[in-house]
Structure formats: structure tokens, C-alpha cells
Design an enzyme around this catalytic site. Structure first.
Site, PDB file in Angstrom:
ATOM      1  N   GLU A 307       0.866   3.052   3.520  1.00  0.00           N
ATOM      2  CA  GLU A 307       2.118   2.790   4.246  1.00  0.00           C
ATOM      3  C   GLU A 307       1.913   2.851   5.750  1.00  0.00           C
ATOM      4  OE1 GLU A 307       5.357   1.484   5.078  1.00  0.00           O
ATOM      5  OE2 GLU A 307       5.453   2.080   2.982  1.00  0.00           O
ATOM      6  N   ASP A 311       2.178  -0.282   8.503  1.00  0.00           N
ATOM      7  CA  ASP A 311       3.159  -0.264   9.588  1.00  0.00           C
ATOM      8  C   ASP A 311       2.509  -0.456  10.960  1.00  0.00           C
ATOM      9  OD1 ASP A 311       5.070   0.135   7.675  1.00  0.00           O
ATOM     10  OD2 ASP A 311       5.336   2.269   8.065  1.00  0.00           O
ATOM     11  N   SER A 525       8.908  -2.369   3.255  1.00  0.00           N
ATOM     12  CA  SER A 525       8.161  -1.580   4.234  1.00  0.00           C
ATOM     13  C   SER A 525       7.287  -2.478   5.093  1.00  0.00           C
ATOM     14  CB  SER A 525       7.294  -0.542   3.535  1.00  0.00           C
ATOM     15  OG  SER A 525       6.426  -1.176   2.618  1.00  0.00           O
TER      16      SER A 525
END
EC number: 3.4.14.10
Length: 607
Positions: A307, A311, A525
Site C-alpha cells: 500500500e 501511494d 487505494s
């Protein structure tokens, strides 16, 4: 017998503690308890394991009322309204703090209560506006202060454990001076909103509701590298969202930030490998790391987070050379009963936002790819956290959140629908909106897939049960309701609630580097940092012309910016809770919002 002795010993401890504290005897204003907040039943899936150890530390967060919040909200909407004379005239840190500070009566009452329990000022951690105060206390003290009993609770599916109670009380004299205290009744499970590319088989996906036009029907889409249909890179996003050839004008004045939680660490070697492949001019650059609440960012390759890497690689790669900041916020469960001095709060949003509100300079755009079912966060607490995001918005900061990966529910892949039951005692099936995406002071980003773009089936969307529909989106959402039957999913959602998402971006097939190798990953995400990157480039264009950054985005997007977005008019529905979910249609819809960005068009409208 041993359990009985333990209970007796705990009781004697509490009695002894009460005798030792001045002001808690007969006639004390802090002895007449009344329930402040209570759950009608334990949340589904959570069971008590044992009593909480008496010496286990809790970081109690006490929220004092903000009597002038409506004035702050008015300022927020005025400086965010493109047709208002104050547009772009964001407030300073000090002006915001003045607007949210509690009354002197509330401060005095809470201070007196804390002092009566033996707390000195040096032991209190206050927010800049003094509307929050945090204290570290052992369970035995918290139980005395709140007239409650803490237990260790375990979540059946995940195995997560929390120290919580289902009810807490306060002296009657304090009810008007305290909005909320946590951790008490909050059983939320805070999760990254990412899914791998190994998507479920076709039967679990909703049908395509509209076949997208061919590339040939749009000259710009026709020129996009065909490889982007198989793997999304920074160049793919630049081509898709029309930023090719744009050279940042004011990167030294600009900024973008990404939040990290749950020991999701952003690996610099992976970023370097990503840059070497996709943004070679950035290969020798990195990001600024900031620790919040003891958050770490281990560079051990086996600690790298999918994650966090996703990002930072795409948010910072898309906006290079704009300076990037990565925050790592500590406070992750599970709680281990044998480590009784270990703190266990699981309130990362509040920890992060409290820290950021204390800072003079904050990145102009912030992307967060985490969320949880709205109902799992007590409403009073959710509102206070949401109000904190409003404070950042008033200061000229754009806050973006992923809309969630569960369609209209908390489990599009859960045929039993067990994740779509209310926790209010009724235990009825209901759609599960995602918090903080439902907060009306943030911009929620849904997901798309393919080229030309269509909606993706897992894109979270729907309507809040906590917040009513804000005025800025009333026309667009009302128009959408005209396209559906009035009885559609009756009683499964709140048709008067704040609709989300607001916008969308690609959410599948992102090529991310993890542990030195390239992998495909997707989810909203991925959508949030992608859209955040476009916002940062729009800010660059504004700053290059001597203007202020965009700040809170929603009013300008719903009022003017929608004309610079690619309307997603078809694709997968977003199923969940035993339904096929909603359609993506012309105009706003609760799966792709107003659409995906076209940088050139948005720049013409917003700069």
C-alpha cells in the site's frame, strides 16, 4: 476462586484510588454519573476474551465542544466557492484555532475534573486549539473516571484484539462540556483499501451496463499506448489524464503528501527502482519522512508495504519534481495481554490529523488510501474527526480519500452478507458506506478500469448515514435520483445522505515495485493518489500564476470543475449486500462520482 480474588483485588484497588484523590468524596460534582455513550449490543464478530489488565495503558482522547464550528464551516465554504469574493483566501493556522477553541467554561470544567483525578498540566497533551486533550492512563484509572469496565475483545475473522467497553458514563455536570471520549466504544478495524490484480471470477462481478466507445471515437484516447490496457504506469496516467508535456512551473512552492498506517512502510530502494523504470529523471530523488505517534518507516526490504509503495510511487512519480511527504502513523493493534504496558488505541486518523494541525506548513494535497465501514466508528467521534479535516480545508489543503473497495457494502465477495448487518441492535441488512470518504469535507475518489474508462465493480460508493447531503452536491445528486426507480433498494441506504465518491480515477493494473520487483496491484487505494497527483499539478499551475492552491475541492468541482472531468457513463455495477449495486450513468453517480480528470480542461477552468 482465583477469578473471584482477582475481582476483589481490582475492586480494592479502585476503592483505594478513589480515597486517594481529593474532591471525589461526598458532595463532589464528579460523583453523579450518567451514561454518555453506549452500544445497544456488542458489534458483530467481536467477543470478550477476558477483563483488561488493570495496568494496561490507554491513551484517552477527550473532545471538548467547538461552539463556533458553524462559523468555521461558513469560512470553509466561502473560501472554497469559486463565485465568492473570498475564493482562495484561506485562513491561517491561528485563525482556524480561534474558531474551534472550546469555551472557557468547558475548559475550566474539564480541567477541574482531570485535576480531581490527580492529573497535572504537564501530563496533558492538548491540541493547538485546546479542543482535544489526551492523557495516558492505566485501565483501572480509566474505569474509575468513566464509570465503566474495560475488557479484551477479539474479532472472530481477523483475530484482532482490542481493549474496549460497550458503554461509558460521565458526571452529569460534564456532559455539556465533553463531546466524546475514545477509545471506549469504537470497535473499528482500520484497513488499507487495496486489492491485488487477481480479481474474482466473472460470476462475482456485476454485468457491464454500458459498452464504452472505441478508442477511435476519441483522438486523444486513440493515441494512448496500447500497453496501458495491460499495465498502468506513470506515463499511462499522464496520457490518460492529459498531462503529457506539462512542465511544473513552481515545484519549490508546491507540495503533496501521502499518509501511511498499520506499519505500511514506503521503501526508498523500491521507489528508486520504480523511478528508474518509469520516471528516470527522478531516480536520485526521494521523499520527506515524518513520524507520527512513533510511526516507523523501516527500510528492510521485507518490511516494505504494498500500500505505502503504491501511494508514494504514483503520487510522487506523477508530480515530480514537486516535494513529497510521507507520514507513518503508529498505533497498530493487535494488543497482546502479556505486554500490559503496551498502548493500544487504533485511532490513526485522529493521531495523524492532530499532529498535522499543529504544523505551520502542511502539504497542499494529501492522499489517504485507508477506510472502514462508517457504522464501525461511533458517530460522535466520526464527526469530530471529520471536523478536523474541515480545519485543514479552511487552511487551503485538499484532502482526498479512497472511496472503498467493497462496492455498496463491506464485502461484495461475501455471499452470506454477514458484513452488511447494522450494529444498532436491529441486525438488518444495509449498505455499508466508507468512512472517512463519507465526510463532507474531504474528496472521495472512486475507481475505474480499462481504456476507454468504465466503472470498476469494486468501487465503493453510496450515501452516508451520518451526514446529510451537502448543498454543493445537491443538484448533481438530485439529478441522479431522477434516473433510478424510487423503490430501488428501499431501506438499504439513506437517500438524503452525503453522496460519494466525488470523482474517480484508474483503479486496476498499477505497476508497483515491491521488494525490488514489479507487481500489478489495484483498488481505490490506487485511484486516490492518482487523482491527488493531478490536483497537485493544478496547484502548480495556479501557484505559477501567483494564485493560491485549490484547497477544499468539492465546491469548485461540483460548481464548475465537472466540465473538466471525463464523465464515466457505463461499466460494471458495484455490487454488495446481496444486490447488484448502482450503475455508472451520465452525470454524477455513486460509483464514479463526477468522473475522471482531464488536466488540460481543468487547468483552463480552475487556473
Amino acid at each position: 476462586m482465583l477469578a473471584a480474588y482477582r475481582k476483589l483485588f481490582s475492586l480494592l484497588l479502585l476503592v483505594g484510588y478513589a480515597w486517594a484523590i481529593p474532591g471525589l468524596g461526598n458532595g463532589s460534582p464528579f460523583g453523579d454519573f450518567e451514561v454518555k455513550e453506549a452500544l445497544s449490543q456488542p458489534p458483530a464478530g467481536w467477543k470478550t476474551v477476558s477483563e483488561a489488565p488493570a495496568d494496561h495503558l490507554i491513551s484517552l482522547r477527550i473532545g471538548l465542544p467547538q461552539p463556533n464550528f458553524e462559523a468555521l464551516e461558513q469560512h470553509l465554504f466561502e473560501v472554497s466557492n469559486p463565485d465568492h469574493e473570498r475564493y482562495g483566501q484561506h485562513l491561517s493556522k491561528e485563525q482556524v484555532e480561534e474558531l474551534v477553541k472550546p469555551s472557557s467554561a468547558s475548559l475550566d470544567a474539564v480541567n477541574e475534573w482531570l485535576e480531581a483525578h490527580g492529573f497535572a498540566e504537564v501530563e496533558l497533551d492538548r491540541s493547538p486549539a485546546k479542543d482535544w486533550v489526551s492523557i495516558k492512563v492505566p485501565v483501572k484509572v480509566a474505569e474509575k473516571m468513566l464509570g465503566t469496565k474495560y475488557n479484551i475483545w477479539k474479532h472472530d475473522e481477523s483475530g484482532d484484539t482490542l481493549v474496549r467497553t460497550t458503554s461509558y458514563s460521565l458526571p452529569k455536570s460534564l456532559h455539556a462540556h465533553i463531546d466524546v471520549i475514545q477509545p471506549t466504544t469504537m470497535f473499528s478495524r482500520f484497513n488499507p483499501l487495496a486489492t491485488t490484480l487477481h480479481l474474482p471470477d466473472a460470476p462475482l462481478r456485476a454485468a457491464i451496463t454500458y459498452k464504452a466507445p472505441s478508442r477511435a471515437s476519441d483522438a486523444r484516447l486513440a493515441s494512448i499506448d496500447p500497453a496501458c490496457s495491460a499495465s498502468i504506469t506513470v506515463n499511462c496516467l499522464k496520457q490518460l489524464y492529459n498531462t503529457v508535456g506539462y512542465v511544473p512551473k513552481a515545484p519549490k512552492k508546491n507540495s503533496i503528501g501521502v499518509t501511511g498506517y498499520l506499519e505500511q512502510f514506503a521503501n526508498e530502494n523500491d521507489l528508486k527502482a520504480f523511478y528508474a523504470e518509469q520516471v528516470p529523471e527522478a531516480v536520485n530523488s526521494t521523499f520527506k519522512f515524518i513520524s507520527v505517534n512513533g510511526g516507523e518507516n523501516s527500510q528492510d526490504p521485507f518490511s516494505a508495504g504494498f500500500e505505502a509503495n503504491l501511494d508514494v510511487q504514483f503520487a510522487f512519480g506523477l508530480t515530480y519534481p514537486t516535494p513529497g511527504t510521507f507520514w507513518s502513523t503508529g498505533g497498530r493493534p493487535p494488543f497482546k495481554p502479556d505486554l500490559i504496558v503496551t498502548e493500544n488505541t487504533n485511532e490513526p486518523y485522529a493521531e495523524w490529523v492532530d499532529f498535522v494541525l499543529k504544523q505551520k506548513d502542511v502539504p497542499y494535497v494529501i492522499s489517504t488510501s485507508y477506510g472502514e465501514p462508517e457504522q464501525s466508528v461511533p458517530e460522535a467521534y466520526a464527526r469530530r474527526v471529520c471536523n478536523s479535516f474541515a480545519q485543514l480545508g479552511a487552511r487551503g489543503i485538499s484532502i482526498l480519500f479512497s472511496s472503498g473497495d467493497g462496492g455498496v457494502g463491506d464485502g461484495w465477495d461475501d455471499p452470506t452478507q454477514t458484513k452488511c448487518k447494522t450494529n444498532d441492535g436491529r441486525n438488518v441488512t444495509r449498505f455499508m458506506p466508507t468512512f472517512p470518504a463519507t465526510c463532507p469535507y474531504v474528496t472521495a475518489v472512486g475507481g475505474t478500469t480499462d481504456i476507454p474508462e468504465i466503472s470498476v465493480y469494486f468501487s465503493g460508493g453510496g450515501f452516508s448515514d451520518y451526514w446529510p447531503r451537502p448543498a454543493y452536491q445537491a443538484r448533481h445528486v438530485s439529478d441522479w435520483f431522477k434516473t433510478i426507480p424510487k423503490v430501488l433498494y428501499k431501506d438499504l441506504y439513506n437517500p438524503a445522505g452525503r453522496g460519494f465518491p466525488d470523482v474517480a480515477a484508474q483503479g486496476t493494473r498499477f505497476r508497483v515495485f515491491w521488494r525490488g520487483e514489479g507487481f500489478g496491484i489495484g483498488g481505490t487505494s490506487a485511484s486516490a493518489p492518482a487523482f491527488a497527483g493531478i490536483v497537485a499539478l493544478l496547484n502548480d499551475a495556479r501557484l505559477g500564476r501567483g494564485k493560491r492552491p485549490l484547497g477544499f475541492l468539492n465546491p469548485v468541482l461540483y460548481q464548475k470543475g465537472y466540465a473538466g472531468l471525463n464523465d464515466i457513463t457505463g461499466g460494471h455495477m458495484n455490487p454488495g449486500c446481496g444486490t447488484t449495486g448502482f450503475n455508472s450513468t451520465e452525470g454524477w453517480d455513486p460509483i464514479t462520482g463526477l468522473g475522471t480528470p482531464d488536466f488540460v480542461k481543468l487547468k483552463a477552468i480552475l487556473t
